[in-house]
Design an enzyme around this catalytic site. Sequence first.
Site, mmCIF file in Angstrom:
data_model
loop_
_atom_site.group_PDB
_atom_site.id
_atom_site.type_symbol
_atom_site.label_atom_id
_atom_site.label_comp_id
_atom_site.label_asym_id
_atom_site.label_seq_id
_atom_site.Cartn_x
_atom_site.Cartn_y
_atom_site.Cartn_z
ATOM 1 N N ASN A 44 0.791 -1.219 0.000
ATOM 2 C CA ASN A 44 0.000 0.000 0.000
ATOM 3 C C ASN A 44 0.833 1.285 0.000
ATOM 4 O O ASN A 44 0.782 2.080 -0.940
ATOM 5 C CB ASN A 44 -0.936 -0.099 1.224
ATOM 6 C CG ASN A 44 -1.775 1.109 1.491
ATOM 7 O OD1 ASN A 44 -1.374 2.223 1.264
ATOM 8 N ND2 ASN A 44 -2.974 0.906 2.012
ATOM 9 N N TRP A 45 1.618 1.536 1.056
ATOM 10 C CA TRP A 45 2.310 2.841 1.093
ATOM 11 C C TRP A 45 3.515 2.850 0.172
ATOM 12 O O TRP A 45 3.892 3.902 -0.334
ATOM 13 C CB TRP A 45 2.582 3.341 2.500
ATOM 14 C CG TRP A 45 3.576 2.681 3.404
ATOM 15 C CD1 TRP A 45 3.940 1.375 3.434
ATOM 16 C CD2 TRP A 45 4.315 3.340 4.451
ATOM 17 N NE1 TRP A 45 4.847 1.164 4.444
ATOM 18 C CE2 TRP A 45 5.094 2.353 5.087
ATOM 19 C CE3 TRP A 45 4.382 4.630 4.931
ATOM 20 C CZ2 TRP A 45 5.939 2.624 6.166
ATOM 21 C CZ3 TRP A 45 5.225 4.902 6.011
ATOM 22 C CH2 TRP A 45 5.988 3.923 6.613
ATOM 23 N N ASP A 46 4.092 1.688 -0.085
ATOM 24 C CA ASP A 46 5.163 1.635 -1.090
ATOM 25 C C ASP A 46 4.661 2.171 -2.431
ATOM 26 O O ASP A 46 5.380 2.879 -3.145
ATOM 27 C CB ASP A 46 5.637 0.193 -1.317
ATOM 28 C CG ASP A 46 6.341 -0.403 -0.117
ATOM 29 O OD1 ASP A 46 5.685 -0.550 0.919
ATOM 30 O OD2 ASP A 46 7.536 -0.730 -0.228
ATOM 31 N N TYR A 95 6.634 -15.607 0.198
ATOM 32 C CA TYR A 95 6.283 -14.679 1.276
ATOM 33 C C TYR A 95 5.313 -15.321 2.257
ATOM 34 O O TYR A 95 4.370 -16.018 1.858
ATOM 35 C CB TYR A 95 5.627 -13.415 0.685
ATOM 36 C CG TYR A 95 5.272 -12.384 1.743
ATOM 37 C CD1 TYR A 95 6.251 -11.530 2.233
ATOM 38 C CD2 TYR A 95 3.973 -12.295 2.259
ATOM 39 C CE1 TYR A 95 5.943 -10.592 3.223
ATOM 40 C CE2 TYR A 95 3.659 -11.363 3.246
ATOM 41 C CZ TYR A 95 4.653 -10.515 3.718
ATOM 42 O OH TYR A 95 4.349 -9.593 4.691
ATOM 43 N N GLN A 120 -2.290 0.507 5.819
ATOM 44 C CA GLN A 120 -0.951 1.094 5.965
ATOM 45 C C GLN A 120 -1.080 2.617 5.885
ATOM 46 O O GLN A 120 -2.122 3.123 5.452
ATOM 47 C CB GLN A 120 0.000 0.573 4.880
ATOM 48 C CG GLN A 120 0.885 -0.542 5.385
ATOM 49 C CD GLN A 120 1.968 -0.977 4.430
ATOM 50 O OE1 GLN A 120 1.891 -0.746 3.233
ATOM 51 N NE2 GLN A 120 2.971 -1.644 4.974
ATOM 52 N N GLY A 180 3.247 0.330 9.346
ATOM 53 C CA GLY A 180 4.383 0.345 8.425
ATOM 54 C C GLY A 180 5.700 0.181 9.168
ATOM 55 O O GLY A 180 6.672 -0.297 8.613
ATOM 56 N N ASP A 182 7.001 -1.849 11.426
ATOM 57 C CA ASP A 182 6.595 -3.134 11.996
ATOM 58 C C ASP A 182 7.054 -3.412 13.432
ATOM 59 O O ASP A 182 6.253 -3.577 14.317
ATOM 60 C CB ASP A 182 7.091 -4.269 11.103
ATOM 61 C CG ASP A 182 6.592 -4.153 9.668
ATOM 62 O OD1 ASP A 182 6.036 -3.103 9.299
ATOM 63 O OD2 ASP A 182 6.763 -5.118 8.907
ATOM 64 N N ARG A 214 15.982 -8.790 10.775
ATOM 65 C CA ARG A 214 14.530 -9.006 10.694
ATOM 66 C C ARG A 214 13.921 -9.083 12.096
ATOM 67 O O ARG A 214 14.629 -9.273 13.086
ATOM 68 C CB ARG A 214 14.243 -10.324 9.930
ATOM 69 C CG ARG A 214 14.587 -10.290 8.455
ATOM 70 C CD ARG A 214 13.657 -9.397 7.635
ATOM 71 N NE ARG A 214 12.267 -9.792 7.755
ATOM 72 C CZ ARG A 214 11.249 -9.096 7.237
ATOM 73 N NH1 ARG A 214 11.477 -7.982 6.563
ATOM 74 N NH2 ARG A 214 9.999 -9.493 7.402
ATOM 75 N N TRP A 368 12.989 -1.913 11.956
ATOM 76 C CA TRP A 368 12.491 -0.607 12.422
ATOM 77 C C TRP A 368 12.986 -0.259 13.822
ATOM 78 O O TRP A 368 12.429 0.604 14.481
ATOM 79 C CB TRP A 368 10.959 -0.588 12.374
ATOM 80 C CG TRP A 368 10.434 -0.549 10.966
ATOM 81 C CD1 TRP A 368 10.109 -1.628 10.192
ATOM 82 C CD2 TRP A 368 10.217 0.607 10.142
ATOM 83 N NE1 TRP A 368 9.701 -1.216 8.944
ATOM 84 C CE2 TRP A 368 9.745 0.154 8.880
ATOM 85 C CE3 TRP A 368 10.363 1.976 10.339
ATOM 86 C CZ2 TRP A 368 9.424 1.023 7.833
ATOM 87 C CZ3 TRP A 368 10.044 2.845 9.305
ATOM 88 C CH2 TRP A 368 9.581 2.370 8.069
ATOM 89 N N GLU A 411 16.687 -1.397 1.151
ATOM 90 C CA GLU A 411 15.448 -1.240 1.920
ATOM 91 C C GLU A 411 15.668 -0.249 3.072
ATOM 92 O O GLU A 411 14.858 0.635 3.311
ATOM 93 C CB GLU A 411 15.017 -2.607 2.457
ATOM 94 C CG GLU A 411 13.681 -2.605 3.158
ATOM 95 C CD GLU A 411 13.258 -3.997 3.620
ATOM 96 O OE1 GLU A 411 14.074 -4.943 3.526
ATOM 97 O OE2 GLU A 411 12.113 -4.127 4.088
HETATM 98 C C1 DGY Z 1 6.926 -7.749 6.272
HETATM 99 O O1 DGY Z 1 6.534 -8.843 5.883
HETATM 100 O O2 DGY Z 1 7.947 -7.589 6.942
HETATM 101 C C2 DGY Z 1 6.157 -6.565 5.890
HETATM 102 O O3 DGY Z 1 6.756 -5.393 6.352
HETATM 103 C C3 DGY Z 1 4.742 -6.615 6.378
HETATM 104 O O4 DGY Z 1 4.077 -5.575 5.749
#
Ligand code: DGY
Length: 452
Positions: A44-46, A95, A120, A180, A182, A214, A368, A411
Amino acid sequence: MNLPAVSKEHSAEELTALAKQTLVANDRGGYTVPTAGLYPFQWNWDAGVTALGWMTFDQQRAWDEFHSLLRGQWQSGAQEGLIPHIIFHQNADSYFPGPDQWGCEADGSVRNIPTTSICQPPLHATMIRAMLDMGADPAITEKNLKPIVQGLVKHHRWWYRCRDPFDTGLVFSSHPWESGMDNSPAWDAPLANVPRTTRAYTRKDLGHVDSSMRPTQEFYDRVVYLMDFNRSVAFDPIRIAKESPYRVNDICIISILNRASHSLAGLCDQLGLMDAAIFLRARCAMTAAAISQLWSEKLGQYVSRNAITGELLQAPTHAGFLTWYGRLVEPSRDAQQQATLLAWLSETPYALPSTRSSYPGFEPARYWRGPIWQHLTTLIAEGLDRCGHTELGKRLHQSTAALFAKSGFYEYYHPLTGAGLGGGSFSWTAATYLFWNYLHDHQLHLQDLRAA
Ligand code: DGY
């Protein structure tokens, strides 16, 4: 396919070529994946940020990004107007959690495309206002603008109806992925009250990126629980607003939504959608009246709040600085928040870390919890600029330019070394570069853009 990483200082021409190649390589036909493998769908926000990059060399393609996003908008039911955080245009098995996990399959009534059940930060209207000032071709604009604005009006109505049903002026988020940001340390306290799921699942992210960059397993256990919670209440927004174990007045979403509602009201004026313009401005006034509740005297900046307990979330994250972008900084607090930002800037060679480096929860390489997210730095810089704090805005811009030249389009970035982290060949990073470069080439200043 990941493009070659940039490992030395690159010229503006080389970076421009690489940025365009990055968007083209990530194009899946009308929508752009953030990066291949790690994020194989439309986010979405991307999409909003990425459109700005397309706008510099293929205008119709920029508008297509929004048309594709709106194809995933929920069309009926209690959550009509939701633009979900991921639109699963095609299946992909790289994913988790993919389309089979959310309970939001295509049904031809609420949804034509499988999606997630959360949202988002809604920055799209502000990006569209900027696009209109980037030499937009009147014929292309005429063809595209109105249906997109109509979709965004429904979406903003969704935000205020479903995420502030009791009219407090401050919307809430119901999932850390919705913010966003996370695994921000700001969410540690509210997330601790969410049970860990006991069901089996397999993460896919660790097959693409080292686990040190992560979120933790514990984080995933709790966010999977929240995903399943939404399905267990049949996505009823009132039950979510009353019963979800995670509800946060998120300063990032509140700021971005407020700014985008101002932008959207301007677009509605232009298109003669007067009821919508009046509604949006009234909601902005409610938010402005409530924002003082999110000031942290302890940190000298705005913060998020646990909407269940009422506690301010006293983690120093860059999200608070979005209040300049959101047109929400109270004059009496402006100088103090600038002083806080200056202190942050003195602590790391690159700006702006997502968490203040002196905070115990700062982890410079973990998603984040410390790394720099350049699109956020760009929004904060734009807000500073617009509020007349041009020197501060310039410092953020210069630091972002240095990261691009040093490391290319990742990223996120390490605030102490400037190294690129997370996924490579990243769309919104490349798009931000193209946008800045466009402004520079056309001798445009951010303040020249009408993105009100
Ligand atoms: C992720 O899978 O890490 C994404 O940021 C979720 O939107």
